[in-house]
Structures are given as C-alpha cells and as structure tokens.
Design a protein around this motif. Structure first.
Motif, mmCIF file in Angstrom:
data_model
loop_
_atom_site.group_PDB
_atom_site.id
_atom_site.type_symbol
_atom_site.label_atom_id
_atom_site.label_comp_id
_atom_site.label_asym_id
_atom_site.label_seq_id
_atom_site.Cartn_x
_atom_site.Cartn_y
_atom_site.Cartn_z
ATOM 1 N N LEU A 689 0.711 -1.076 0.149
ATOM 2 C CA LEU A 689 0.068 -0.022 0.015
ATOM 3 C C LEU A 689 0.717 1.055 0.051
ATOM 4 C CD1 LEU A 689 -2.865 1.158 -0.043
ATOM 5 C CD2 LEU A 689 -2.594 1.057 2.751
ATOM 6 N N VAL A 690 1.986 1.408 0.744
ATOM 7 C CA VAL A 690 2.919 2.637 0.883
ATOM 8 C C VAL A 690 3.469 2.595 -0.392
ATOM 9 C CG1 VAL A 690 4.894 3.213 1.968
ATOM 10 C CG2 VAL A 690 3.367 2.273 3.404
ATOM 11 N N VAL A 691 3.925 1.555 -1.032
ATOM 12 C CA VAL A 691 4.434 1.699 -2.471
ATOM 13 C C VAL A 691 3.503 2.308 -3.517
ATOM 14 C CG1 VAL A 691 5.591 0.476 -4.310
ATOM 15 C CG2 VAL A 691 6.117 -0.137 -1.921
ATOM 16 N N ALA A 692 2.201 1.718 -3.366
ATOM 17 C CA ALA A 692 1.361 2.178 -4.283
ATOM 18 C C ALA A 692 0.908 3.761 -4.100
ATOM 19 C CB ALA A 692 -0.215 1.573 -4.050
ATOM 20 N N VAL A 693 0.711 4.204 -2.658
ATOM 21 C CA VAL A 693 0.716 5.764 -2.663
ATOM 22 C C VAL A 693 1.819 6.473 -3.208
ATOM 23 C CG1 VAL A 693 0.578 7.255 -0.717
ATOM 24 C CG2 VAL A 693 -0.792 5.123 -0.530
ATOM 25 N N ALA A 694 3.177 5.873 -2.667
ATOM 26 C CA ALA A 694 4.302 6.759 -3.155
ATOM 27 C C ALA A 694 4.102 6.879 -4.869
ATOM 28 C CB ALA A 694 5.278 5.967 -2.951
ATOM 29 N N ALA A 695 3.782 5.669 -5.412
ATOM 30 C CA ALA A 695 3.709 5.836 -6.967
ATOM 31 C C ALA A 695 2.718 6.655 -7.433
ATOM 32 C CB ALA A 695 3.309 4.304 -7.493
ATOM 33 N N VAL A 696 1.513 6.753 -6.721
ATOM 34 C CA VAL A 696 0.285 7.480 -6.920
ATOM 35 C C VAL A 696 0.776 8.887 -7.041
ATOM 36 C CG1 VAL A 696 -1.926 8.396 -6.401
ATOM 37 C CG2 VAL A 696 -1.522 6.123 -6.737
ATOM 38 N N SER A 697 1.602 9.196 -5.960
ATOM 39 C CA SER A 697 2.055 10.706 -5.457
ATOM 40 C C SER A 697 3.129 11.261 -6.452
ATOM 41 C CB SER A 697 2.791 10.557 -4.060
ATOM 42 O OG SER A 697 1.879 10.337 -3.238
ATOM 43 N N CYS A 698 3.879 10.236 -7.052
ATOM 44 C CA CYS A 698 4.859 10.530 -8.020
ATOM 45 C C CYS A 698 4.145 10.804 -9.318
ATOM 46 C CB CYS A 698 5.890 9.433 -8.350
ATOM 47 S SG CYS A 698 6.889 9.248 -6.939
ATOM 48 N N VAL A 699 3.057 10.119 -9.927
ATOM 49 C CA VAL A 699 2.121 10.339 -10.914
ATOM 50 C C VAL A 699 1.654 11.556 -11.080
ATOM 51 C CG1 VAL A 699 0.478 9.304 -12.446
ATOM 52 C CG2 VAL A 699 1.975 7.961 -11.398
ATOM 53 N N PHE A 700 1.104 11.835 -9.627
ATOM 54 C CA PHE A 700 0.333 13.245 -9.570
ATOM 55 C C PHE A 700 1.236 14.386 -9.801
ATOM 56 C CE2 PHE A 700 -1.016 16.438 -6.583
ATOM 57 C CZ PHE A 700 -2.136 16.956 -7.333
ATOM 58 N N LEU A 701 2.380 14.430 -8.910
ATOM 59 C CA LEU A 701 3.530 15.275 -9.286
ATOM 60 C C LEU A 701 3.822 15.404 -10.805
ATOM 61 C CD1 LEU A 701 5.766 14.832 -5.854
ATOM 62 C CD2 LEU A 701 4.030 16.733 -6.314
ATOM 63 N N ALA A 702 4.065 14.425 -11.503
ATOM 64 C CA ALA A 702 4.544 14.505 -12.938
ATOM 65 C C ALA A 702 3.100 15.241 -13.454
ATOM 66 C CB ALA A 702 4.826 13.142 -13.198
#
Length: 809
Positions: A689-702
């Motif tokens: 879950l933490v990895v998924a949240v981090a990935a989503v955050s990165c995608v959001f920032l991009a």
C-alpha cells in the motif's frame, strides 16, 4: 305541287330568304302548295327544304318540324320533303267552302325561325249527290192549273266547284216537267211544273224519278222517287206571317229553350185549313233544334255552340190538309260568349339551362289561341317572382326568356307558371307549368369548415398515425363539387414536407409519415389545398398548425460528477470539523424533455452512514446533516437518484465517495492507518500500500508539472498573438440558460489531485473553495478548465438539450 312563279319573283324569293334572319327570326315567306284531297299517306307535297332555302344536311341539327294542332303533314329530314301523314278529307276540313287552305307553321331551331306554309286542298269527285229522302210524296189537287210549280227538295253534294251538283233530270211524264231556279242561298232548287191538267178519276197517282247529276269525271248521280197523289180541290195555300224570320240567340242555351214560334194561316175551312209544320232543309238542324209540328214552335235540342256554327238557316214548310204548302226562311244568328279559355301550345321548350346563361336566352317558344271571336286578344303573364319574362313575337307567338342571373346553389329548379288570359267578360285564363332545371357550372371554390386548423400529436408516434381530418365543402354539383385534398409543397429543416406528412386526397385525413421527436422540432406550419374537379378547377387553401407534444422519453443525464471512462470513482473531501449543513458537493443533472417531464428531483437512495448526509430535493446539493464523529468512517459512499416528473417517471443514479479529512496528507495518513495490518501477516499488504501511494504521488506530481507546462505554453502563445496584433476569437459563452448552479459548482470545486487508495482504484479529491457561489463564468473556467471543457463539449453536441429554464434553479 308548288305554285308556278316566274323566274324574276323566284330570284327575289331566294334573296329574301337570305336576308330573312336580318329582320326577324319569326317572319318567313309564304310558301303555297296545292294537293288533291284523299292523298295516300307518305305522298310528297313538295320539297320544303328547297323552297325554304335550307340545306338538307342542316335539317336534323335545326330540328325542322311541323307545328300544327292536327298533324296532317310531316317532314322527311333526310331529303326535306313535306309528306302527307294522315287522311285529308276536304269536306271535313272545309264543308261547303269553295277554297280550302290548311295553314302550317314550320319551326326551325338554331337559330329559331317560324315559316308559314299554306297547303290548298283541291276537291276531287269523291262524293255523289244525294237527296235527304229516298222518296217524296206530293199531293196535288186535281184543280191545279197547268204551269203550277211545286218545290222539290234539293240534292246535296259535299264536293265543290265543278265536282258539285250541276243539274237535275226528271223521268218522262206527260203531266209534269222539271225547272231549276236559283234560290237566294245560291243553290239550284228543282221545281216540278204541271204541264197538263190532272184528272184524279183517271189516274190518282203518278211516280217520277228525280236524278241529280254532278260535274265530275266520271259523273256521279243520286236519285229520289217522287210520288204524286192527286187530291180533291184546295184552292188556298197557307200563308206565313213573314217570309223571312231573323232571330239572335246566345250560345250555350240550355236544352228545351224556346227559340221561335212561327205562324201560318189558311183561308180554307175544314181539313184544308189544318196546317202542319216541318223542316225542309237538311243538315244538322234536326240534331240541334226540335219543331212542334202542330204549333210551329222551335226549341233547342242540344247546347248551341258558337264555335261549331255561328248561324243556322232553316227552311220551314206549312202544309194544309189539302196538300197545299208554303215555305219561309228562318235565319238564326248565334251570339258568341266568352266560354272558351285561351289555349297555349308550346312549339319548343327546354327542360334545362345552365346557371351562367346570359339574360335574354330563349327557354320556350309558344303560341296562344282562343276559339271565341271578337276582342279576345290574349295576354300572357308570369306572376311569380322569377328571373324570367315573356317576350311577344309575331302571329300570337311568345318567347319565354331569362331576365336575370341564375344561381343553381340558391335555386336548383324553377316551376314557371305561364298564365294566358283573354279579354272577355268575365276573362278566362289558362295556366301552363314549365319545369326548368338549372344546370351547374363550376362557379364556387371549395370552402373549408374552419378558417384555420390546429392539431396535436404526441412525439414518438407510430408511422401512419392519423393526425387530423380537414373538410372542405363545394356548393356546386356533380364533378364540380368533388373535392380533392393535397399539401402545399414546403420544406421542413431542409427536407420536403411530404417526407413528414401525407394527406388522403379523398377524405382529407392527414397522416404522419415519420415518428416525430419533440426535441428535434416543436411544431409544423403547413397549408392544405382543396381543389374541385371542375373545368377550370377552383381551389382554396387553409393553414394548419401541428404541435408536437412532449413525452417523457429521456432519462435525466448527470453532468456532475461525471463518470470517468476508466472505471474510477470520484471522491469528495469533507473536513472533520464541518458543521451541520456544510456543502460537500452538488449533483448536476439535466433532462432533454420539457415541462413536467424535465422537472428533476434529487434524493439520497443509499448511504454507508445513514443520517450523516442529506440531499436537496430540487438543488441536488449534498450537505452534512450533523457534525462528524470520531466513530464515523473515513470513507463514506453515497448513492444519489435523480428522477423527473414524467409519466411514467424516469431516473438515473450516481455514486459519490466522500473522504473525511482536513487535507490530502491527512487522507493518506488516515488511509494508511485504516489499512494497517491487524496482525504480522498483513505487513506485506501495508508495504504494498505504501508503495502504491508513493507511486500515485509521483504520478500526480508529474501530472501537475505537465499541466503547468501546458498552461505556460498556452499563456506564452496568447502573449505572442496579442503582441502581433492579430484578433483573438472571443470565447463562446456557456449556453446553459438558467444553470447558475453549474457555474457556482465550477467555482467551488476546482482543484483536483490524484492518489491511490492502498493500491486499489484511483481516487480523485476535490479541494473545496469557500468563495461566493455566484461567481462569474471566467473564474469557473480558470479554476477547473478540464471540467468546463467537458461540459462545454456536451452542450455543443446537444444544442437542444436546454431550450428552457428548469423548474428548479
């Protein structure tokens, strides 16, 4: 055979025939023919067409015919010959008249002419002389001196001229001879002359034969026997008081009326003074009058009719007992009375006339005749108030002509009464009826029963559905009143009107050829033409307004929150410190229908936490019903139903996800705490879950960086365009009338971020904006350009979606 005329008069006759129509249609030349009586039926009298100057081929079209009360003659229309059609007896037509002429009236039509023809009937020797009695007894006294004359009855010959009675012959007797003298009435009267004295003792009777001879070839004769009885001496003959009696009698005397009483006296005595009276003239006297042989009184036996005979001449004899006789003349003049009504004889009559006939058109040709004499002129009148009059012509001929305009629609036929009245005292009249039909002409256009028509049809109708029936009435008759219906050509939205509507040409019923869509167009304006079948045809138009009625055939369409195409669910953010009535989000929906069918209502269909949220019935606003508690779940799921008010109602649902947190990191933290493993076995899941949240955050920032770069690029291009002086197209205004709620919503919910929910489906959060809900459109576009562009694209694809304001605002 026609009478012979010289060539010069014949030429003038032909010229007169050609000039005849220029003067008067009722005048004609007098044509004369002469034929013997008793000609066989079908015998030719003469070529009438040639003598009248008519062409044989025109006889049928001109309807050449003989107009007479008794048809003795007929016309052969094939060759124009005048033929004998009935037995002609001159003695019946013209008794004792030396000249017998039968007047004929020849009628021709197209144009109307009347020709007068006289046919002279020549006598033939078809009647022998005859005596009233086959035998006569004369009593002559033996003292009669030689030279005494005794009147004998004259013979009768119905023929005239050379064929009439010419002479008498008496059988030989030495005592008697025959002498013929002219009487006052112009007839040869035989007299017996005593040549030698009689001697009753030697011969008491003598038998003589008197023969009447006519002048025919061969000669015809008639005989009678004269028996002479010699009596004793009687030297005084009876004497009448007058030699001639004249009496005037009115006609129509009742039978038995005394007419005259004559008196004769005799100076003898005894039997020689007994006088008896008798009629000595033959004919119809005995059938009309009676005589008292003893008194000498004359009475009427049958009604006396002036039209049969205007006078009677009676020879009366008074004879005494000795056989001596004396005669006197009685002249009875019959006075005419007005006892005969005038007669009307139609020569030509029409039973029909067109209603557009010009005034003066001839309908009938007739003549009048009155058997009475004297001032018996006839007056013809029409007493009804009708558009006709009687026009006098020549020789008692009259024309019935039109005297005004005719209108079959007001009066289809006329019963015309022609009254002919004479000038007698009292006047007598005759009424003749003429039934005249007025033929129709096409002079009236069809008229619709209404000035304009209004029809309604519900949308989504089946093809071929009946819409309305229009009716037009034509007051004309027959084909002129047969009405056909058609649509006036027009176009509707670029397509011909005939692709939408059709009409039954016979009944006027309009049918729908397609299924109408209220959202496509609301009404149709068309014209219906009614045309009759006349020549030339008449037509009239009427306007018809066809209104399409809306039906509830469109379900509400939810504009916000829009359902993502990737299957994700929108998430709304609500702080934990919200108060009751806090606006969490707003459901925006539209309905393509109108009126009641587009009136939308919102209700909360399902909620993960009942009682926490409420939905505005007419606004679609989702608000908190109470303050959030710690025990309330972080993630709330709501199902909102949007329903219209149609019959039956249609609805749509949308699922909302509300995240309870003060900020996005809090959301992530709360989600992490919510997903922390209850036991060591769930540590792997937390890591994922933490990895998924981090990935989503990165995608959001991009995504944010890329969005900022695109915005900077657009801004840079705009600056270049403004700097170059080019005109920038003005942005189209939002076309949604009455959608201030959508504008407010675009201003309140403008900021979007993306994150993942424990590696599950992506979540979209909306940062609330606590500004004024009545902000302008430009702020909404700047705050959320993607949502604005989506709504704008939806409205552009559906231009008729919002034709009117919603019942709710």
């Amino acid at each position: 055979r026609a009478k012979q005329r010289s060539r010069t008069p014949r030429r003038w006759q032909v010229l007169f025939l050609f000039l005849l129509p220029l003067f008067c249609g009722a005048l004609s030349e007098q044509i004369r023919y002469s034929i013997p009586e008793e000609m066989a039926r079908g015998s030719v009298v003469g070529n009438l067409a040639k003598d009248l100057g008519l062409r044989v081929r025109d006889l049928l079209t001109r309807n050449l015919r003989v107009s007479a009360e008794k048809q003795y003659f007929a016309i052969n229309t094939e060759n124009g010959n005048l033929l004998v059609s009935d037995r002609i007896d001159r003695e019946s037509l013209c008794p004792q008249n030396p000249v017998c002429v039968v007047p004929l009236e020849i009628v021709a039509e197209n144009p109307l002419n009347v020709f007068h023809v006289n046919v002279m009937i020549e006598d033939i020797n078809d009647n022998p002389p005859h005596f009233p009695q086959n035998s006569t007894v004369l009593q002559i006294n033996e003292l009669a001196t030689p030279g005494t004359r005794f009147d004998l009855e004259s013979a009768i010959d119905a023929d005239v001229g050379p064929h009439s009675l010419q002479s008498y012959q008496l059988s030989y007797n030495e005592h008697f001879s025959l002498m013929v003298k002219d009487k006052a009435e112009g007839k040869n009267a035989p007299e017996l002359v005593l040549e030698r004295p009689l001697d009753r003792e030697q011969q008491s009777s003598h038998l003589l034969v008197l023969t009447a001879v006519d002048g025919g070839d061969p000669v015809r004769t008639g005989t009678t026997q004269i028996r002479i009885e010699v009596t004793d001496a009687n030297d005084n003959a009876p004497v009448f008081s007058q030699d001639v009696y004249r009496v005037s009698l009115p006609e129509n005397l009742p039978p038995g009326t005394s007419v005259l009483k004559v008196t004769a006296t005799d100076q003898d005595e005894g039997i020689n003074a007994e006088i008896t009276y008798s009629f000595k003239i033959p004919g119809d006297v005995g059938s009309t009058f009676t005589l008292d042989h003893q008194s000498g009184e004359i009475k009427s036996k049958n009604p006396i009719d002036f039209e049969i005979s205007s006078s009677y001449t009676i020879i009366m004899e008074a004879k005494d007992g000795g056989g001596m006789a004396t005669k006197c003349k009685i002249i009875l003049e019959i006075l005419d009375e007005n006892d005969n009504a005038p007669e009307v004889v139609f020569t030509s009559v029409s039973s029909s006339i067109t209603e557009d006939a010009e005034p003066g058109t001839v309908i009938a040709l007739f003549k009048t005749h009155d058997k009475d004499s004297g001032e018996n002129g006839v007056i013809c009148l029409i007493k009804e108030d009708v558009p006709f009059r009687i026009q006098s012509s020549a020789n008692n001929y009259y024309k019935l002509v039109t005297d005004g305009a005719l209108d079959r629609e007001q009066t289809p036929d006329y019963n015309i009464t022609v009254t002919a009245t004479d000038r007698g005292r009292p006047p007598l009249s005759t009424k003749t009826h003429i039934l005249l039909n007025v033929a129709d002409t096409n002079d009236n256009p069809p008229a619709f029963s209404q000035a304009f028509y209004t029809a309604y049809i519900a949308e989504n109708n089946p093809r071929g559905a009946s819409i309305i029936s229009v009716t037009a009435h034509d007051p004309d008759y027959g084909e002129n009143a047969q009405v056909t219906y058609s649509l006036v050509e027009d176009t509707v939205q670029g397509a011909p009107l005939s692709s939408y509507i059709s009409i039954n040409s016979d009944t006027g019923v309009l049918y729908a050829l397609c299924s109408f869509d209220y959202e496509q167009f609301r009404d149709l304006q068309l014209q219906v033409m009614a045309q009759d079948s006349g020549d030339p045809p008449f037509s009239s138009n009427v306007s018809l307004s066809l209104f399409v009625l809306d039906q509830n055939d469109n379900t509400p369409e939810i504009l916000y929150p829009a359902l993502p195409t990737d299957g994700s669910t929108g998430v709304e953010l609500a702080p934990r410190s919200v108060e009751p009535g806090y606006l969490v989000t707003k459901v925006v929906a539209v309905d393509r229908d109108s009126g009641q069918n587009a009136w939308l209502s919102y209700r909360l269909l399902k909620a993960s936490e009942p009682g926490l949220f409420v939905v505005g019935l007419h606004t679609g606003e989702v608000r908190t019903a109470r303050a959030l508690l710690d025990r309330d779940s972080l993630k709330q799921s709501l199902v909102v139903a949007v329903q219209d008010h149609g019959q039956p109602p249609l609805s749509a649902t949308v699922t909302l996800t509300v995240a309870v947190a003060d900020s996005i990191p809090d959301v992530l933290a709360d989600l992490s705490s919510l997903e922390s493993p209850a036991n060591p076995e769930d540590s792997g899941l937390t890591l994922y879950l933490v990895v998924a949240v981090a990935a989503v955050s990165c995608v959001f920032l991009a995504f944010v960086i890329m969005l900022l770069a695109l915005r900077l690029r657009c801004w840079h291009k705009l600056r270049l365009l403004l700097g170059s002086g080019k005109r920038v197209c003005r942005r189209a205004r939002f076309p949604l009338c009455g959608c201030n709620v959508v504008h407010a919503f675009l201003q309140k919910y403008s900021h979007e971020v993306s994150l993942t929910d424990s590696g599950k489906s992506p979540l979209i959060f909306s940062q609330p904006n606590y500004g004024d809900t009545d902000g302008n459109e430009r702020a909404a576009e700047k705050s959320n350009p993607l949502l604005y562009q989506e709504i704008q694209r939806f409205l552009d694809d559906n231009p008729s979606t919002f034709p009117q304001a919603f019942p709710h605002t």
